[in-house]
Scaffold this motif. Structure first.
Motif, short mmCIF file in Angstrom:
data_model
loop_
_atom_site.label_atom_id
_atom_site.label_comp_id
_atom_site.label_asym_id
_atom_site.label_seq_id
_atom_site.Cartn_x
_atom_site.Cartn_y
_atom_site.Cartn_z
N ARG A 63 0.83 -1.20 0.00
CA ARG A 63 0.00 0.00 0.00
C ARG A 63 0.86 1.25 0.00
O ARG A 63 1.86 1.34 0.70
CB ARG A 63 -0.89 -0.01 1.24
CG ARG A 63 -1.83 1.15 1.26
CD ARG A 63 -2.92 0.96 2.24
NE ARG A 63 -3.72 2.18 2.20
CZ ARG A 63 -4.46 2.60 3.19
NH1 ARG A 63 -4.56 1.88 4.28
NH2 ARG A 63 -5.14 3.70 3.09
N ARG A 64 0.48 2.23 -0.79
CA ARG A 64 1.17 3.52 -0.86
C ARG A 64 0.40 4.54 -0.02
O ARG A 64 -0.82 4.59 -0.06
CB ARG A 64 1.24 4.02 -2.30
CG ARG A 64 2.02 3.13 -3.21
CD ARG A 64 3.49 3.38 -3.03
NE ARG A 64 4.25 2.49 -3.89
CZ ARG A 64 5.51 2.24 -3.71
NH1 ARG A 64 6.17 2.81 -2.76
NH2 ARG A 64 6.14 1.41 -4.51
N TYR A 65 1.15 5.35 0.70
CA TYR A 65 0.55 6.39 1.53
C TYR A 65 0.92 7.75 0.98
O TYR A 65 2.03 7.95 0.50
CB TYR A 65 1.00 6.26 2.98
CG TYR A 65 0.50 4.99 3.63
CD1 TYR A 65 -0.76 4.96 4.22
CD2 TYR A 65 1.27 3.84 3.65
CE1 TYR A 65 -1.23 3.80 4.81
CE2 TYR A 65 0.81 2.68 4.23
CZ TYR A 65 -0.45 2.66 4.81
OH TYR A 65 -0.91 1.51 5.39
N SER A 66 -0.01 8.68 1.09
CA SER A 66 0.23 10.03 0.57
C SER A 66 1.24 10.76 1.46
O SER A 66 1.47 10.38 2.61
CB SER A 66 -1.08 10.81 0.53
OG SER A 66 -1.51 11.11 1.84
N GLU A 67 1.80 11.79 0.90
CA GLU A 67 2.74 12.63 1.67
C GLU A 67 2.03 13.28 2.85
O GLU A 67 2.63 13.52 3.89
CB GLU A 67 3.39 13.67 0.77
CG GLU A 67 4.39 13.09 -0.21
CD GLU A 67 5.50 12.28 0.47
OE1 GLU A 67 6.07 12.75 1.47
OE2 GLU A 67 5.78 11.17 -0.01
N ALA A 68 0.73 13.56 2.69
CA ALA A 68 -0.04 14.17 3.79
C ALA A 68 -0.14 13.20 4.98
O ALA A 68 -0.01 13.63 6.14
CB ALA A 68 -1.43 14.57 3.31
#
Length: 134
Positions: free
Chosen positions: A2-7
């Motif tokens: 899973r990829r997470y946003s920079e936020a």
């Protein structure tokens, strides 16, 4: 994976950093991000020189790396800037000054040159042989 946003990463970094200092387990439970992912992020941020303590401990309980990072980050700050820096991170200027002094004192110890170290090792071996003979 899973990829997470920079936020999301910025929110996690804020939660881990002073003055919040939430534990990895607590952040994982609240946000549903696996603890291994959080530990990897923290490791990356620390390698980048950011102050992300490895525990929820009071700043006096931080490790030498975190304290030294604070000393480096505050080295060129005037009193007003230092106060603002400390407020943002839940520190006191007096703590930073003590850590700065401890860093300076640590470098007061003489470091042996390679030749001196070899000589010391040679003398130690001679002493050991003499002790064995006695």
């Amino acid at each position: 994976m899973r990829r997470y946003s920079e936020a999301v990463k910025a929110d996690v970094r804020r939660r881990m950093s002073p003055p919040h200092r939430q534990s990895v387990a607590q952040i994982s439970a609240e946000l549903g991000i696996h603890v291994v992912t959080l530990y990897n992020w923290r490791k990356t941020w620390r390698l980048q020189g950011e102050v992300v303590p490895a525990s929820e401990k009071d700043p006096e309980g931080w490790g030498a790396t975190d304290k030294f990072t604070v000393v480096l980050e505050t080295a060129g700050l005037n009193a007003t800037e230092l106060s603002a820096y400390c407020r943002e991170r839940g520190l006191y200027p007096e703590q930073v000054e003590r850590w700065r002094q401890a860093s300076q004192d640590a470098n007061e110890n003489l470091v042996l040159t390679l030749t001196e170290q070899k000589d010391l090792d040679r003398r130690h071996q001679q002493d050991q042989r003499e002790i064995k003979q006695l």
